[in-house]
Design a protein around this motif. Sequence first.
Motif, PDB file in Angstrom:
ATOM      1  N   ALA A   1       0.838  -1.209   0.000  1.00 48.60           N
ATOM      2  CA  ALA A   1       0.000   0.000   0.000  1.00 48.60           C
ATOM      3  C   ALA A   1       0.868   1.253   0.000  1.00 48.60           C
ATOM      4  CB  ALA A   1      -0.932  -0.008   1.207  1.00 48.60           C
ATOM      5  N   LEU A   2       2.004   1.198   0.698  1.00 52.64           N
ATOM      6  CA  LEU A   2       2.918   2.339   0.701  1.00 52.64           C
ATOM      7  C   LEU A   2       3.513   2.595  -0.683  1.00 52.64           C
ATOM      8  CD1 LEU A   2       4.814   1.782   4.085  1.00 52.64           C
ATOM      9  CD2 LEU A   2       3.217   3.633   3.544  1.00 52.64           C
ATOM     10  N   LYS A   3       3.521   1.560  -1.506  1.00 53.83           N
ATOM     11  CA  LYS A   3       4.011   1.709  -2.883  1.00 53.83           C
ATOM     12  C   LYS A   3       2.897   2.179  -3.825  1.00 53.83           C
ATOM     13  CE  LYS A   3       7.447  -1.972  -2.285  1.00 53.83           C
ATOM     14  NZ  LYS A   3       7.862  -3.333  -2.713  1.00 53.83           N
ATOM     15  N   LEU A   4       1.737   2.516  -3.242  1.00 49.36           N
ATOM     16  CA  LEU A   4       0.579   3.029  -3.981  1.00 49.36           C
ATOM     17  C   LEU A   4      -0.024   1.995  -4.930  1.00 49.36           C
ATOM     18  CD1 LEU A   4       1.748   6.676  -4.755  1.00 49.36           C
ATOM     19  CD2 LEU A   4       0.523   5.789  -2.768  1.00 49.36           C
ATOM     20  N   LEU A   5       0.136   0.703  -4.600  1.00 47.09           N
ATOM     21  CA  LEU A   5      -0.498  -0.354  -5.383  1.00 47.09           C
ATOM     22  C   LEU A   5      -1.944  -0.526  -4.944  1.00 47.09           C
ATOM     23  CD1 LEU A   5       2.327  -3.061  -5.271  1.00 47.09           C
ATOM     24  CD2 LEU A   5       1.777  -1.534  -7.174  1.00 47.09           C
ATOM     25  N   ASP A   6      -2.796  -0.928  -5.883  1.00 40.68           N
ATOM     26  CA  ASP A   6      -4.154  -1.315  -5.516  1.00 40.68           C
ATOM     27  C   ASP A   6      -4.082  -2.654  -4.776  1.00 40.68           C
ATOM     28  OD1 ASP A   6      -4.981   0.908  -6.829  1.00 40.68           O
ATOM     29  OD2 ASP A   6      -6.296  -0.111  -8.255  1.00 40.68           O
ATOM     30  N   LEU A   7      -4.962  -2.824  -3.767  1.00 37.66           N
ATOM     31  CA  LEU A   7      -4.950  -4.042  -2.968  1.00 37.66           C
ATOM     32  C   LEU A   7      -6.335  -4.679  -2.918  1.00 37.66           C
ATOM     33  CD1 LEU A   7      -2.836  -3.205   0.238  1.00 37.66           C
ATOM     34  CD2 LEU A   7      -2.086  -4.247  -1.902  1.00 37.66           C
ATOM     35  N   LEU A   8      -6.346  -5.999  -2.925  1.00 35.35           N
ATOM     36  CA  LEU A   8      -7.544  -6.801  -2.649  1.00 35.35           C
ATOM     37  C   LEU A   8      -7.201  -7.664  -1.449  1.00 35.35           C
ATOM     38  CD1 LEU A   8     -10.343  -7.940  -3.272  1.00 35.35           C
ATOM     39  CD2 LEU A   8      -9.287  -9.449  -4.967  1.00 35.35           C
ATOM     40  N   VAL A   9      -7.798  -7.352  -0.309  1.00 40.46           N
ATOM     41  CA  VAL A   9      -7.372  -7.958   0.957  1.00 40.46           C
ATOM     42  C   VAL A   9      -8.514  -8.742   1.590  1.00 40.46           C
ATOM     43  CG1 VAL A   9      -6.399  -7.530   3.243  1.00 40.46           C
ATOM     44  CG2 VAL A   9      -5.748  -6.071   1.321  1.00 40.46           C
ATOM     45  N   SER A  10      -8.208  -9.962   1.990  1.00 36.40           N
ATOM     46  CA  SER A  10      -9.155 -10.799   2.719  1.00 36.40           C
ATOM     47  C   SER A  10      -8.615 -11.043   4.115  1.00 36.40           C
ATOM     48  CB  SER A  10      -9.349 -12.135   1.990  1.00 36.40           C
ATOM     49  OG  SER A  10      -9.899 -13.101   2.865  1.00 36.40           O
ATOM     50  N   ALA A  11      -9.368 -10.632   5.138  1.00 37.99           N
ATOM     51  CA  ALA A  11      -8.943 -10.841   6.529  1.00 37.99           C
ATOM     52  C   ALA A  11     -10.168 -10.872   7.416  1.00 37.99           C
ATOM     53  CB  ALA A  11      -7.995  -9.734   6.972  1.00 37.99           C
ATOM     54  N   GLU A  12     -10.144 -11.752   8.404  1.00 34.63           N
ATOM     55  CA  GLU A  12     -11.305 -11.881   9.289  1.00 34.63           C
ATOM     56  C   GLU A  12     -11.426 -10.680  10.199  1.00 34.63           C
ATOM     57  OE1 GLU A  12      -9.299 -14.496  12.902  1.00 34.63           O
ATOM     58  OE2 GLU A  12     -10.503 -15.498  11.375  1.00 34.63           O
ATOM     59  N   THR A  13     -12.619 -10.524  10.783  1.00 33.74           N
ATOM     60  CA  THR A  13     -12.856  -9.415  11.692  1.00 33.74           C
ATOM     61  C   THR A  13     -11.954  -9.564  12.921  1.00 33.74           C
ATOM     62  OG1 THR A  13     -14.652 -10.688  12.682  1.00 33.74           O
ATOM     63  CG2 THR A  13     -15.250  -9.104  10.988  1.00 33.74           C
ATOM     64  N   GLY A  14     -11.507  -8.420  13.448  1.00 30.68           N
ATOM     65  CA  GLY A  14     -10.641  -8.433  14.614  1.00 30.68           C
ATOM     66  C   GLY A  14      -9.186  -8.675  14.299  1.00 30.68           C
ATOM     67  N   SER A  15      -8.818  -8.619  13.005  1.00 29.42           N
ATOM     68  CA  SER A  15      -7.439  -8.926  12.609  1.00 29.42           C
ATOM     69  C   SER A  15      -6.566  -7.681  12.510  1.00 29.42           C
ATOM     70  CB  SER A  15      -7.434  -9.659  11.267  1.00 29.42           C
ATOM     71  OG  SER A  15      -8.052  -8.863  10.262  1.00 29.42           O
ATOM     72  N   GLY A  16      -7.148  -6.498  12.724  1.00 32.87           N
ATOM     73  CA  GLY A  16      -6.363  -5.263  12.643  1.00 32.87           C
ATOM     74  C   GLY A  16      -6.339  -4.650  11.259  1.00 32.87           C
ATOM     75  N   LYS A  17      -7.349  -4.945  10.440  1.00 31.52           N
ATOM     76  CA  LYS A  17      -7.329  -4.460   9.059  1.00 31.52           C
ATOM     77  C   LYS A  17      -7.572  -2.950   8.960  1.00 31.52           C
ATOM     78  CE  LYS A  17     -12.067  -6.101   8.250  1.00 31.52           C
ATOM     79  NZ  LYS A  17     -12.723  -4.804   8.155  1.00 31.52           N
ATOM     80  N   THR A  18      -8.246  -2.339   9.941  1.00 32.73           N
ATOM     81  CA  THR A  18      -8.470  -0.891   9.873  1.00 32.73           C
ATOM     82  C   THR A  18      -7.142  -0.141   9.863  1.00 32.73           C
ATOM     83  OG1 THR A  18     -10.573  -1.146  11.041  1.00 32.73           O
ATOM     84  CG2 THR A  18      -9.652   1.068  10.905  1.00 32.73           C
ATOM     85  N   ALA A  19      -6.238  -0.509  10.764  1.00 32.38           N
ATOM     86  CA  ALA A  19      -4.914   0.115  10.768  1.00 32.38           C
ATOM     87  C   ALA A  19      -4.127  -0.257   9.523  1.00 32.38           C
ATOM     88  CB  ALA A  19      -4.143  -0.306  12.017  1.00 32.38           C
TER      89      ALA A  19
END
Length: 441
Positions: free
Chosen positions: A44-62
């Motif tokens: 993400a810091l390289k400004l790439l588009d991301l498709l991310v799969s992660a369960e709730t409570g995994s810290g994805k907001t940060a």
Amino acid sequence: MLTETLENPSSFEDLQLLAPLLQAVTKLGYEKPTPVQFQAIPPALKLLDLLVSAETGSGKTAAFLLPTLQHLLNVPPSRRGARVLILTPTRELAQQILQNCQQLAEFTNLTAGLITGGDDFKRQQNLFRKNTDIVIATPGRLLELMALDTPYLSSVEVLILDEADRMLDMGFREDVLNIVKHCSNEERQTLLFSATLTHFGVIKIADQVLKNPKTVALNTLHDGHSNIEQQIILADHNEHKQKLLAWLLQNQAYDKALIFTNSRIQAVELGNYLQQHDCRVASLHGEMEQKERNRVMGLFRSGTVNVMTATDLAARGLDIGGINLVVNFDVPRNGINYIHRIGRSGRADEQGVAISLVKHTEWNLMASIERFLKQNFTRRTVEGLVGSYKGPKKVKGSGKAAGNKIKVEPKKEPEKKVKIRDRDKKNIGKRRVPTVKAVEE
């Protein structure tokens, strides 16, 4: 799509975050990145588009906020209007993201605002006029503002779709695509986060909004929750369920308990019932005024009440510490909802318990959830409250479950009708003499 899979999370310092962000991370007590943060932040810091799969409570907001904040700090604004747009399905999740954003941006001059239903319309219009850096919005209210030509979405540099699968399940697909179309900045970075990548709609919309994305897949729908003990208790009817629930809340060890129902009326009635049993309880559902919803969430977060009855409004995205007991008073309508309900417990690898109360009309639904998730939940009984329903009966030799056996009478053959002619009626009672034909010698 390129899949990124890394192991052994490093420190936040190794992610090369700017000093103000590291200062905020330290203040929040984050010791090291979670797997989703470690895998998503560098690309993400390289400004790439991301498709991310992660369960709730995994810290994805940060995982999406930290690289986004760093981009805003590194690159000065070039246009008038919001620079970041975060779309999310519910007001509660939007408020939670705003709170996290303010915490992580505490030592910067970046500004953030909220666009959701239930709040002042004019104040929300001013967020765009004031060139707020980050706007967090639900699709419905944002479209209302767009109808008045208020937002300047062409200035959006980073577009984030959080809980994308939930937005699609709630019928926001066309709304999301309409909003994305207005974010017409050719250099826009798009980050799409979902609980799973097996949701067909997520893959389809990703193909439409992402440019050569890097995929970070940490889970599937079928991954078990090893830190959540999943149980089933059979019940005869709703009154029996109420007694079981009251017993659980009085005898089960927990800090906070979240009780799910399938309807607003049931959530309210159940809350009233538990109040009569000396529980510190509040109810949450979609028909409440926003101020009341905020008040209830505040009481639950602070521990003033430690039990909350809720509809699936509370099943997605809400990050409330201390929830280690989830009870499905009503069996959820599908496996996806089940995952997100129990995901409120056992967050950040803490231990949790999820208990489903199942009556005979819900057995097939519960069994289908087990098959869907490829898991078998633990059967449990409560001494003194064992009901008469023991689960479906087995048909001998078939291995299949059946309900009450119905005895089927053998089919009777219809009686054959004998036709009686008029001339036969005249001879009734008379002796018939057989005719003998003479044979000539």
